[in-house]
Design an enzyme around this catalytic site. Structure first.
Site, mmCIF file in Angstrom:
data_model
loop_
_atom_site.group_PDB
_atom_site.id
_atom_site.type_symbol
_atom_site.label_atom_id
_atom_site.label_comp_id
_atom_site.label_asym_id
_atom_site.label_seq_id
_atom_site.Cartn_x
_atom_site.Cartn_y
_atom_site.Cartn_z
ATOM 1 N N LYS A 256 0.855 -1.190 0.000
ATOM 2 C CA LYS A 256 0.000 0.000 0.000
ATOM 3 C C LYS A 256 0.887 1.235 0.000
ATOM 4 C CE LYS A 256 -4.414 0.395 2.257
ATOM 5 N NZ LYS A 256 -5.095 0.235 3.541
HETATM 6 C C1 E4P Z 1 -8.431 0.777 3.230
HETATM 7 O O1 E4P Z 1 -7.571 0.074 2.712
HETATM 8 C C2 E4P Z 1 -8.313 1.374 4.557
HETATM 9 O O2 E4P Z 1 -7.630 0.494 5.426
HETATM 10 C C3 E4P Z 1 -9.623 1.652 5.217
HETATM 11 O O3 E4P Z 1 -10.721 1.305 4.431
HETATM 12 C C4 E4P Z 1 -9.668 2.965 5.904
HETATM 13 O O4 E4P Z 1 -10.952 3.216 6.337
HETATM 14 P P1 E4P Z 1 -11.348 4.067 7.608
HETATM 15 O O5 E4P Z 1 -11.879 5.359 7.119
HETATM 16 O O6 E4P Z 1 -12.404 3.234 8.276
HETATM 17 O O7 E4P Z 1 -10.124 4.215 8.487
#
Ligand code: E4P
Length: 214
Positions: free
Chosen positions: A83
């Protein structure tokens, strides 16, 4: 459509797997911190538990830092997707990692232009964060629709992961738009099973069955 679980929790992954609903996993530093313990051991355990792609987040300000961490992260398992944050340095890292055969997931995407740049850089996955946009009174799912249209217009290969999912309606809309993946928190996945008419209907059938046999 693929379902990824947005978690670093192994018990949640095992539950989703038992339902046949674990196509992959996404993590981030916040989710890793929530699990605690030795993060490297946790990452390796996740990669062993999950058959599909596991997104592990690289942290760094420069492309060199992100590349170095990305190359370290892929040592945790054969299914690691690195990522990478949606920044100019991040997209440099995406290009280099791609040239080395490493899959990337460009994260923290909040506009169609960011998604187009990530796709052109060679991202394998792009993660628009719909819930966080909704939280600012913007339309998270419209962003997904825009990104899907752009990728289709140019037959781009990047796959869209609808992220920051807050409720089952986000997943339903993502499916209607043809988004490739939704990454869902376990609580939302569990919610997706439920409908009040299913519960009420089941209660009545059980009661009537008991009366028939009483
Ligand atoms: C995606 O890969 C992220 O880990 C995640 O969806 C972040 O979402 P949040 O807004 O719940 O932190």
């Amino acid at each position: 459509m693929q379902f990824f679980l947005d978690t670093a929790n192994l018990a949640e992954m095992r539950a989703a797997k038992a339902w046949g609903l674990l196509d992959g996993v996404t993590t981030n530093p916040t989710l890793m911190a929530r699990e605690g313990g030795d993060w490297r051991a946790v990452m390796q355990a996740i990669c062993r538990e999950v058959e599909g792609p596991v997104s592990l987040e690289a942290v760094g300000d420069t492309a060199d830092e992100l590349i170095a961490m990305g190359l370290d992260l892929v040592r945790n398992g054969p299914n690691v997707v690195v990522k990478i944050p949606m920044t100019p340095e991040g997209l440099k890292a995406v290009r280099v990692l791609r040239s080395k055969g490493v899959d990337t997931n460009v994260t923290l995407v909040f506009s169609p232009m960011q998604a187009l740049l990530a796709a052109k850089a060679g991202a394998s996955f792009i993660s628009p964060f719909v819930g966080r946009l909704d939280g600012l009174s913007q339309d998270g799912m419209q962003l997904v629709a825009d990104i899907m249209a752009i990728l289709r217009n140019y037959s781009m290969e990047a796959r869209v992961i609808v992220a920051s999912v807050r409720h089952p309606r986000h997943v339903a809309e993502a499916a209607l738009m043809g988004a490739h993946v939704a990454t869902v928190p376990f609580a939302v996945l569990r919610q997706m099973f439920d409908h009040p008419l299913t519960s009420a209907g089941l209660e009545m059938f059980n009661k009537d069955w008991a009366a028939l046999n009483g």
